[in-house]
Design an enzyme around this catalytic site. Structure first.
Site, PDB file in Angstrom:
ATOM      1  N   HIS A  42      32.436  12.467  -3.129  1.00 25.78           N
ATOM      2  CA  HIS A  42      32.915  12.534  -1.738  1.00 25.78           C
ATOM      3  C   HIS A  42      32.844  13.973  -1.243  1.00 25.78           C
ATOM      4  O   HIS A  42      33.223  14.871  -1.977  1.00 25.78           O
ATOM      5  CB  HIS A  42      34.357  12.038  -1.667  1.00 25.78           C
ATOM      6  CG  HIS A  42      34.962  12.226  -0.301  1.00 25.78           C
ATOM      7  ND1 HIS A  42      34.678  11.375   0.751  1.00 25.78           N
ATOM      8  CD2 HIS A  42      35.791  13.189   0.180  1.00 25.78           C
ATOM      9  CE1 HIS A  42      35.333  11.805   1.821  1.00 25.78           C
ATOM     10  NE2 HIS A  42      36.015  12.905   1.503  1.00 25.78           N
ATOM     11  N   MET A  49       0.862  -1.188   0.000  1.00 25.43           N
ATOM     12  CA  MET A  49       0.000   0.000   0.000  1.00 25.43           C
ATOM     13  C   MET A  49       0.894   1.232   0.000  1.00 25.43           C
ATOM     14  O   MET A  49       1.169   1.835   1.043  1.00 25.43           O
ATOM     15  CB  MET A  49      -0.931  -0.031   1.200  1.00 25.43           C
ATOM     16  CG  MET A  49      -2.057  -1.037   1.029  1.00 25.43           C
ATOM     17  SD  MET A  49      -3.221  -0.918   2.374  1.00 25.43           S
ATOM     18  CE  MET A  49      -4.620  -1.811   1.721  1.00 25.43           C
ATOM     19  N   HIS A  65       3.731   5.212  -4.656  1.00 20.98           N
ATOM     20  CA  HIS A  65       4.476   5.017  -5.914  1.00 20.98           C
ATOM     21  C   HIS A  65       4.090   3.708  -6.595  1.00 20.98           C
ATOM     22  O   HIS A  65       4.178   3.600  -7.805  1.00 20.98           O
ATOM     23  CB  HIS A  65       5.993   5.125  -5.701  1.00 20.98           C
ATOM     24  CG  HIS A  65       6.509   4.486  -4.449  1.00 20.98           C
ATOM     25  ND1 HIS A  65       6.360   5.045  -3.205  1.00 20.98           N
ATOM     26  CD2 HIS A  65       7.165   3.332  -4.248  1.00 20.98           C
ATOM     27  CE1 HIS A  65       6.932   4.274  -2.299  1.00 20.98           C
ATOM     28  NE2 HIS A  65       7.409   3.216  -2.908  1.00 20.98           N
TER      29      HIS A  65
END
Ligand SMILES: Cc1cc2nc3c(=O)[nH]c(=O)nc-3n(C[C@H](O)[C@H](O)[C@H](O)COP(=O)(O)OP(=O)(O)OC[C@H]3O[C@@H](n4cnc5c(N)ncnc54)[C@H](O)[C@@H]3O)c2cc1C
Length: 466
Positions: A444, A318, A321
């Protein structure tokens, strides 16, 4: 009026299917019983809960973390009604955006309760009692879900509440009892804990987030406990009573003893049920399973060939998307295309802080399926990025096939996990190996370096920074 497609329900499943069908040239109508579009997700689900989570997160940081960054503020305070007001305006802007999209795509919006007359006709009954019938070559049921409860609990919507009421309380509870340690209970519990409530979670299963990877449940329990949330797992609630402003919850623990919890509010967050009330499915002959879900085949088509169903009202996770993907799939299928959804790669996210996100299989699922796998884990604490922000809790765990090195599951607890998980959903869609991920240059300092390191740990057992 006759349409190529009628969509009943304007949640993320319904409105997205309407847009996609319109984009592909169909004449589309959408029916919504409430005056605002967007369904559970936009009105009483994803969006308002995230608005309150974000506001409460800012407050929590001001109280607990600003000092360590060298920022001093007079004792931070908050205006709860302003916070809830902001949430309401976020919802208003977002639902207004859906109305704009409907107009832009020439989708006819009908306000009223949709109910079947037969396999191609839907009656719309307005609040003033008037009605009209429209015809559709095809119809999509996208009526979503409602909070479920336990048979012996009376939700009074004042003190014994569901998520809908928890999003618009007039005050911060002194002691919020949360029945259910799933996503909704933990997210809303977090909101009120951050704002100063005592929060006690009572969960029937032996762990919170019982469907997620066990390491995730363990870590999340640890960090939320650190934030002050109290957990009572393996507790079966037997009664919930109200006495004035007090709510009394009784539960039976693992040893069979009765335990009593006292609070001033009780959030019942034991799941949601598919919603088909008032649809008159029987008039169209649409079959519903024992669990109340509209039954569909692989094309999301019901037993009646002109009628399809998507989202929370059918089987599966549920999630907004998932509903959206299904909406696209049905619209494209009706246009003669060959769309498909990989249900294994629908990410699951919990918007606590740290966030939790997962895609693919858990260790338990791999064990149950008899698949041999390697696990690589990397702690967020070891990242420069985490030390810079102070978000040290959590880890990334990558599970890869022992022989082929293909990534089979990724589980993250950590800052921004909700966004981080998508790197691995994409990678898994392209069937990447752990080595592939380990060899990709990651920026980084970023939290995503933990994914690279965990992938390296899964691939050759040698993370570089641990
Ligand atoms: C507190 C909370 C937080 C959540 N957070 C997230 C999250 O962060 N991420 C996520 O992915 N999911 C989240 N969800 C789940 C998400 O809201 C649902 O999965 C999603 O809304 C389902 O979409 P849907 O289109 O199937 O149905 P819904 O969004 O439920 O929409 C169905 C619509 O149909 C209408 N309707 C029903 N019957 C009729 C009828 N007969 N006639 C006309 N209209 C009708 C309803 O009024 C409703 O507007 C959350 C849910 C809750 C409750």
């Amino acid at each position: 009026m006759k349409y190529d497609l009628i969509v009943i329900g304007s949640g993320p499943g319904g409105y997205i299917s309407a847009i996609r069908a319109a984009q592909l040239g169909s004449k589309v109508a959408i029916i919504e019983k409430y005056s605002t579009l967007g369904g559970t997700c936009l009105n009483v689900g994803c969006i308002p809960s995230k608005a309150l989570l974000d506001s409460s997160h800012h407050y929590y940081d001001a109280v607990h973390h600003f000092e360590e960054h060298g920022i001093s503020v007079e004792k931070p305070t908050f205006d709860f009604s302003k916070m809830v007001g902001r949430k309401a305006s976020v919802v208003e802007q977002t639902t207004g955006g859906i109305k704009y999209l409907m107009d832009k795509n020439n989708i006819e919006v009908y306000e009223g309760l949709g109910s079947f007359e037969d396999a191609t006709h839907v009656k719309i009954t307005k609040t003033d009692g008037s009605s009209e019938v429209i015809e559709g070559t095809n119809i999509i049921i996208a009526t979503g879900s409602k909070p479920s409860s336990l048979p012996f609990i009376t939700i009074d919507k004042e003190r014994i509440i569901t998520s809908t009421e928890a999003l618009k309380l007039k005050e911060v509870p002194k002691h919020l009892l949360v029945i259910g340690g799933g996503v909704i209970g933990l997210e809303l519990g977090s909101v009120y804990k951050r704002l100063g409530a005592n929060v006690t979670v009572i969960e029937y299963a032996p762990t919170i987030t019982p469907t997620m990877d066990k390491d995730v449940s363990k870590e999340l329990t640890k960090v939320l406990k650190k934030q002050g949330v109290k957990f009572n797992v393996s507790h079966g609630v037997t009664s919930v009573e109200r006495n004035g402003d007090e709510v009394i919850v009784k539960a039976t623990n693992k040893k069979g003893e009765e335990v009593t919890f006292n609070g001033d509010y009780c959030l019942v967050a034991v799941g949601r049920r598919p919603y088909t009330d008032g649809l008159a499915l029987e008039k169209a002959g649409v079959k519903v399973s024992e669990r109340g879900q509209v039954e569909v085949n692989d094309h999301l088509q019901t037993n009646v060939s002109t009628i399809y169903a998507i989202g929370d009202v059918v089987k599966g996770a549920m999630l907004a998307h998932k509903a959206e993907e299904e909406g696209v799939v049905v619209a494209e299928y009706l246009a003669g295309q060959k769309p498909h959804i990989d249900y294994n790669l629908i990410p699951g996210i919990v918007y606590t802080w740290p966030e939790v996100a997962a895609v693919g299989k858990t260790e338990q699922e791999l064990k149950d399926a008899g698949i041999e796998y390697k696990a690589g884990k990397f702690s967020m604490r070891a990242l420069g990025r985490s030390r810079a922000s102070g978000d040290l809790d959590g880890f990334v765990k990558v599970l890869a096939d022992k022989t082929t090195d293909e990534v089979l599951g990724v589980h993250i607890v950590g800052a921004r996990a909700a966004d981080l998980i998508m790197e691995m959903a994409v990678a898994m869609e392209f069937r990447a190996s752990a080595e592939d991920i380990a060899r990709i240059c990651h920026g980084h300092p970023t939290y995503s370096e933990a994914i690279k390191e965990a992938a390296k740990a899964a691939w050759d057992g040698k993370p570089l920074n641990a």
